[in-house]
Design an enzyme around this catalytic site. Structure first.
Site, mmCIF file in Angstrom:
data_model
loop_
_atom_site.group_PDB
_atom_site.id
_atom_site.type_symbol
_atom_site.label_atom_id
_atom_site.label_comp_id
_atom_site.label_asym_id
_atom_site.label_seq_id
_atom_site.Cartn_x
_atom_site.Cartn_y
_atom_site.Cartn_z
ATOM 1 N N CYS A 2 -1.189 0.999 5.743
ATOM 2 C CA CYS A 2 0.262 0.353 6.081
ATOM 3 C C CYS A 2 -0.063 -1.018 6.380
ATOM 4 O O CYS A 2 -0.473 -1.857 6.869
ATOM 5 C CB CYS A 2 0.337 1.239 7.760
ATOM 6 S SG CYS A 2 1.998 -0.068 8.174
ATOM 7 N N GLU A 105 5.710 2.767 2.055
ATOM 8 C CA GLU A 105 4.863 3.341 1.354
ATOM 9 C C GLU A 105 5.076 2.916 -0.498
ATOM 10 O O GLU A 105 6.453 3.554 -1.188
ATOM 11 C CB GLU A 105 3.373 4.303 1.233
ATOM 12 C CG GLU A 105 3.095 4.340 2.572
ATOM 13 C CD GLU A 105 1.719 3.299 2.211
ATOM 14 O OE1 GLU A 105 0.697 3.062 1.354
ATOM 15 O OE2 GLU A 105 1.523 3.522 3.193
#
Length: 211
Positions: A2, A105
């Site tokens: 992340c 992402e």
């Protein structure tokens, strides 16, 4: 992993959702592209009560010679977080909640480009990442408080995009994660892939260009 997320909720909405005690010197600054080394909002527990805090994203462990290590420690793997030297002390006693509106992402396309995706909760509630924090002083004796976001294996939805995802906690898990006397086995159990519903959307890469 992340490495980018957003936080756009108003302070009063966060206070109501996380039930923390307000501090006069605390405010939230909406940001759609938070990155490692940025200051990020978090919730910590002090004597059983929740308080907001700001940490530099990228955990600097107590033994660090300089703060550059934070560029490598903005994520901690759930599988090793309780044992890895950089994180094990914080895992025992310095856990925090890190709120987010969404995270991002990138997936490689057939053309060789990278398509960004934004991930939110279907419910519209804030995401809550399992985090750790630490305190460290540099040579000038300046105190730097920093944090990391724990990642785990992806759930079925995220596996179509990436091989990792942040640990997302539900409200009924907040107290267990923040409890200073938490059992290691129970804490590790919380570090599982998210089972709730996620909204995953393609977005433009323009959002991440510097202005």
């Amino acid at each position: 992993m992340c490495g980018r997320f957003s936080l756009t909720e108003a302070l009063e909405d966060l206070k109501e959702y996380y039930q923390f005690n307000m501090r006069d010197d605390f405010d939230v600054y909406p940001h759609i592209n938070l990155a490692p080394s940025n200051q990020v909002a978090a919730i910590v527990s002090v004597e059983g009560k929740r308080y907001p805090a700001y940490f530099r994203w990228g955990l600097i462990p107590p033994f660090a010679k300089d703060e550059k290590i934070g560029y490598k420690t903005f994520n901690a793997r759930a599988e090793t977080v309780s044992e890895k030297p950089s994180f094990r002390r914080a895992f025992r006693s310095k856990r925090c909640l890190i709120p987010a509106s969404s995270f991002y992402e990138w997936k490689k396309t057939e053309e060789g480009n990278k398509q960004p995706y934004e991930i939110k909760l279907v419910s519209g509630d804030p995401l809550t990442f399992a985090g750790l924090w630490e305190s460290w002083r540099n040579e000038q004796n300046d105190l730097i408080r920093s944090c990391t976001i724990i990642t785990t294996e992806p759930n079925s939805a995220m596996s179509q995009i990436h091989d990792r995802m942040p640990v997302i906690l539900s409200p009924d898990q907040f107290d267990r994660w923040l409890n200073h006397d938490g059992d290691v086995e129970e804490l590790n159990y919380l570090l599982s892939p998210f089972t709730g519903e996620l909204k995953i959307s393609k977005i433009s890469g323009e959002r991440f260009k510097r202005k």
